[in-house]
Design an enzyme around this catalytic site. Structure first.
Site, short mmCIF file in Angstrom:
data_model
loop_
_atom_site.label_atom_id
_atom_site.label_comp_id
_atom_site.label_asym_id
_atom_site.label_seq_id
_atom_site.Cartn_x
_atom_site.Cartn_y
_atom_site.Cartn_z
N ARG A 85 1.12 -1.23 -0.06
CA ARG A 85 -0.08 -0.08 -0.02
C ARG A 85 1.06 1.05 0.23
O ARG A 85 1.95 1.52 0.47
CB ARG A 85 -0.89 0.15 1.20
CG ARG A 85 -1.95 -1.00 1.27
CD ARG A 85 -2.87 -1.03 2.58
NE ARG A 85 -2.26 -0.47 3.94
CZ ARG A 85 -1.73 -1.44 4.71
NH1 ARG A 85 -2.06 -2.62 4.52
NH2 ARG A 85 -1.25 -1.11 5.85
N ARG B 125 2.35 3.87 -16.53
CA ARG B 125 2.29 3.64 -17.94
C ARG B 125 3.51 4.51 -18.50
O ARG B 125 4.35 3.94 -19.43
CB ARG B 125 1.20 3.90 -18.66
CG ARG B 125 0.05 3.10 -18.62
CD ARG B 125 0.06 1.85 -19.11
NE ARG B 125 -1.10 0.93 -18.89
CZ ARG B 125 -1.23 -0.09 -18.70
NH1 ARG B 125 -0.07 -0.87 -18.07
NH2 ARG B 125 -2.24 -0.88 -18.28
N CYS C 122 -7.88 2.47 -12.39
CA CYS C 122 -8.30 3.85 -11.40
C CYS C 122 -9.79 3.62 -10.94
O CYS C 122 -10.45 3.16 -11.69
CB CYS C 122 -8.11 4.94 -12.22
SG CYS C 122 -6.42 5.14 -12.84
N GLU D 9 -12.21 7.35 -4.63
CA GLU D 9 -12.29 6.90 -3.32
C GLU D 9 -13.79 7.56 -2.94
O GLU D 9 -14.25 8.61 -3.63
CB GLU D 9 -11.11 8.10 -2.41
CG GLU D 9 -9.84 7.46 -2.25
CD GLU D 9 -9.71 5.97 -1.60
OE1 GLU D 9 -10.45 5.79 -0.46
OE2 GLU D 9 -8.76 5.29 -1.76
N ARG E 172 -4.03 6.83 -3.58
CA ARG E 172 -3.59 5.60 -3.02
C ARG E 172 -3.37 4.71 -3.92
O ARG E 172 -3.95 4.46 -5.10
CB ARG E 172 -4.80 5.20 -1.95
CG ARG E 172 -5.10 5.89 -0.97
CD ARG E 172 -6.12 5.57 -0.29
NE ARG E 172 -6.80 6.23 1.07
CZ ARG E 172 -7.31 7.54 1.17
NH1 ARG E 172 -7.61 8.09 0.21
NH2 ARG E 172 -7.42 8.12 2.41
N TYR F 277 3.85 5.87 2.84
CA TYR F 277 3.06 7.08 2.78
C TYR F 277 3.64 8.30 2.72
O TYR F 277 4.45 8.67 3.58
CB TYR F 277 1.99 6.99 4.07
CG TYR F 277 1.12 5.84 3.87
CD1 TYR F 277 1.51 4.65 4.59
CD2 TYR F 277 -0.14 5.89 3.52
CE1 TYR F 277 0.63 3.36 4.37
CE2 TYR F 277 -1.07 4.95 3.42
CZ TYR F 277 -0.71 3.71 3.94
OH TYR F 277 -1.47 2.70 3.66
N ARG G 101 -1.82 6.73 8.15
CA ARG G 101 -1.30 5.39 8.74
C ARG G 101 -0.48 5.74 9.65
O ARG G 101 0.85 5.43 9.45
CB ARG G 101 -1.19 4.38 7.92
CG ARG G 101 -2.22 3.85 6.97
CD ARG G 101 -3.32 3.10 7.84
NE ARG G 101 -2.87 1.98 8.96
CZ ARG G 101 -2.83 0.84 8.53
NH1 ARG G 101 -3.52 0.37 7.33
NH2 ARG G 101 -2.56 0.07 9.30
#
Length: 126
Positions: free
Chosen positions: A7, A63, A74, A77, A89, A107, A115
Site C-alpha cells: 500500500r 504507464r 483507477c 475514493e 492511493r 505514505y 497510517r
C-alpha cells in the site's frame, strides 16, 4: 513465492496534471524500491484518487514508467466528510519472497497522517 499487497499514498499540493503524475511516479517508485521489487514482480495495481483530483488518471504515471504488461485500474475514493483531500492511493500486488511483516508500505507527505501506525517518525514512508 507468494503474492503480497503493498500500500501507498501521497497527498498532492494541488490538482494539476504534471504535479499529479510526478508525485504518483515518485510514490510508486518508492514503493518498489522499499520492497526490493521491479516491474516484472507486479501482478496488478489499483490506483484511487479522492473526488477532488480530476486532472489526470493516476495510472498514467505507471504507464509512463514503461508498465505496458501490468493490469492497472483507477477508481475514485469514497467522498467522506472530513477525509484528507487530494490523495492518491496505490494498492499493488506483487510476487515476492518477503513475508507479510517485511512488506513496507509507503505514505508520503500529508498522507502519512492516514497510517501513523505504519509511518516512521520522519513521516516519509513505512
Amino acid at each position: 513465492m507468494s503474492v503480497r499487497a503493498l500500500r501507498g499514498a501521497v497527498q498532492l499540493d494541488r490538482d494539476e496534471r504534471h504535479h499529479l503524475l510526478d508525485e504518483v511516479r515518485r510514490l510508486f517508485q518508492e514503493m518498489l524500491r522499499s520492497n526490493g521489487l521491479d516491474q516484472d514482480d507486479l501482478v496488478s495495481v489499483i490506483f484511487t484518487a479522492t473526488p477532488d483530483l480530476v486532472s489526470e488518471f493516476p495510472a498514467l504515471a505507471a504507464r509512463e514508467l514503461g508498465m505496458a504488461d501490468v493490469p492497472l485500474m483507477c477508481a475514485q475514493e469514497l467522498d467522506i466528510a472530513g477525509s484528507l483531500p487530494r490523495v492518491v492511493r496505490i494498492l499493488a500486488h506483487a510476487e515476492t519472497d518477503r513475508p507479510k511483516p517485511a512488506i513496507k508500505h509507503v505514505y508520503l507527505g500529508g498522507a502519512a497522517a492516514l497510517r501513523r501506525d505504519l509511518v516512521p517518525q520522519d513521516g516519509a514512508s513505512g
